[in-house]
Write a protein that holds these residues in place. Structure first.
Motif, PDB file in Angstrom:
ATOM      1  N   ALA A  14       0.828  -1.211   0.000  1.00 52.97           N
ATOM      2  CA  ALA A  14       0.000   0.000   0.000  1.00 52.97           C
ATOM      3  C   ALA A  14       0.858   1.255   0.000  1.00 52.97           C
ATOM      4  O   ALA A  14       2.041   1.230   0.371  1.00 52.97           O
ATOM      5  N   VAL A  16       1.058   4.566   2.045  1.00 49.18           N
ATOM      6  CA  VAL A  16       0.585   5.057   3.345  1.00 49.18           C
ATOM      7  C   VAL A  16       1.055   6.500   3.507  1.00 49.18           C
ATOM      8  O   VAL A  16       2.262   6.764   3.476  1.00 49.18           O
ATOM      9  N   GLY A  20      -0.872   7.169   8.053  1.00 53.48           N
ATOM     10  CA  GLY A  20      -1.970   6.219   7.859  1.00 53.48           C
ATOM     11  C   GLY A  20      -3.340   6.865   7.747  1.00 53.48           C
ATOM     12  O   GLY A  20      -4.335   6.149   7.609  1.00 53.48           O
ATOM     13  N   VAL A  23      -4.588   5.753   3.050  1.00 58.84           N
ATOM     14  CA  VAL A  23      -3.993   4.483   2.599  1.00 58.84           C
ATOM     15  C   VAL A  23      -4.571   4.166   1.230  1.00 58.84           C
ATOM     16  O   VAL A  23      -5.794   4.168   1.055  1.00 58.84           O
ATOM     17  N   HIS A  25      -3.996   1.790  -2.661  1.00 61.85           N
ATOM     18  CA  HIS A  25      -3.304   0.785  -3.459  1.00 61.85           C
ATOM     19  C   HIS A  25      -3.318   1.232  -4.916  1.00 61.85           C
ATOM     20  O   HIS A  25      -4.325   1.763  -5.398  1.00 61.85           O
ATOM     21  N   VAL A  37      -6.889   3.268  -5.547  1.00 63.84           N
ATOM     22  CA  VAL A  37      -8.109   3.082  -4.753  1.00 63.84           C
ATOM     23  C   VAL A  37      -7.700   3.251  -3.306  1.00 63.84           C
ATOM     24  O   VAL A  37      -6.698   2.687  -2.867  1.00 63.84           O
ATOM     25  N   GLY A  38      -8.438   4.068  -2.575  1.00 62.68           N
ATOM     26  CA  GLY A  38      -7.981   4.334  -1.219  1.00 62.68           C
ATOM     27  C   GLY A  38      -9.036   4.873  -0.293  1.00 62.68           C
ATOM     28  O   GLY A  38     -10.226   4.969  -0.634  1.00 62.68           O
ATOM     29  N   VAL A  39      -8.536   5.230   0.877  1.00 60.29           N
ATOM     30  CA  VAL A  39      -9.357   5.691   1.996  1.00 60.29           C
ATOM     31  C   VAL A  39      -8.667   6.893   2.638  1.00 60.29           C
ATOM     32  O   VAL A  39      -7.443   6.899   2.762  1.00 60.29           O
ATOM     33  N   LEU A  41      -9.133   8.818   6.266  1.00 60.24           N
ATOM     34  CA  LEU A  41      -9.825   8.820   7.558  1.00 60.24           C
ATOM     35  C   LEU A  41     -10.086  10.266   7.990  1.00 60.24           C
ATOM     36  O   LEU A  41      -9.425  11.193   7.518  1.00 60.24           O
ATOM     37  N   LEU A  58     -16.476   7.463  -3.569  1.00 61.42           N
ATOM     38  CA  LEU A  58     -17.413   6.342  -3.549  1.00 61.42           C
ATOM     39  C   LEU A  58     -18.349   6.462  -2.357  1.00 61.42           C
ATOM     40  O   LEU A  58     -19.515   6.083  -2.425  1.00 61.42           O
ATOM     41  N   GLU A  59     -17.806   6.978  -1.269  1.00 65.85           N
ATOM     42  CA  GLU A  59     -18.560   7.033  -0.007  1.00 65.85           C
ATOM     43  C   GLU A  59     -17.858   8.022   0.891  1.00 65.85           C
ATOM     44  O   GLU A  59     -16.633   8.183   0.813  1.00 65.85           O
ATOM     45  N   THR A  96     -15.260   9.129   6.851  1.00 66.27           N
ATOM     46  CA  THR A  96     -14.249   8.369   6.094  1.00 66.27           C
ATOM     47  C   THR A  96     -14.578   8.316   4.603  1.00 66.27           C
ATOM     48  O   THR A  96     -15.654   7.887   4.209  1.00 66.27           O
ATOM     49  N   HIS A  98     -14.017   6.928   0.874  1.00 68.10           N
ATOM     50  CA  HIS A  98     -13.536   5.859  -0.008  1.00 68.10           C
ATOM     51  C   HIS A  98     -13.485   6.478  -1.395  1.00 68.10           C
ATOM     52  O   HIS A  98     -14.471   7.076  -1.841  1.00 68.10           O
TER      53      HIS A  98
END
Lengths: 104, 104
Positions: A14, A16, A20, A23, A25, A37-39, A41, A58-59, A96, A98
């Motif tokens: 990943a 990072v 963190g 994160v 990929h 594609v990631g997140v 926080l 996405l969300e 969070t 996405h």
């Protein structure tokens, strides 16, 4: 919108960022196009851009301020925003996020 | 070991566990095998397992205690450990872990 990418390559390790708080990929499509594609926080972060980026959410829920702008714009899952290359943006993530990041 | 998976499907939305201490993406290989690629940030967590899992550590440093064991075993990037199904394990991540989780 498809919930997955098919026939792609995925880097196992990943990316990072910010201890963190972000994160992701890296994914490469069959035609060589690179995406991530990631997140993200809940946090307030400043991201630098090399290439122009489209952040497809996405969300989640955030506010974004592009470099040189004085106003924040709110975005939620289902929406996208564009950031120019060789620039940066502030992002306050409320719920969070996405995302899929499209480059170039 | 290859640094990426090729000709796979990747779910765009991440799996976020423990307030983001663990973030993974689900990957499906061409033969239908499901894996996940992810990160565990420094923390001490307890993971439940449904299927048996092999955790292949790409990078990082942790200690693991399988359910019912009283001793911790140290693992680093380049090593793997197995956890039985319908069980759990404690994991203390010392340096951020990058992993591939193999199921079944």
């Amino acid at each position: 919108m498809s919930t997955q990418f098919d026939q792609v390559s995925v880097v196992k390790k990943a990316n990072v960022y910010f201890d963190g708080k972000c994160v992701s990929h890296t994914v490469t499509l069959a035609d060589g196009t690179r995406k991530s594609v990631g997140v993200i926080l809940p946090s307030t972060l400043n991201f630098g851009t090399a290439a122009p980026e489209t952040m497809e959410l996405l969300e989640g829920h955030c506010r974004v301020r592009l470099k040189g702008q004085d106003h924040w714009i709110e975005y939620r899952g289902g929406q996208s925003f564009d950031a120019p290359g060789n620039s940066s943006f502030d992002i306050e993530t409320i719920d969070t996020l996405h995302y899929v990041c499209h480059f170039g």
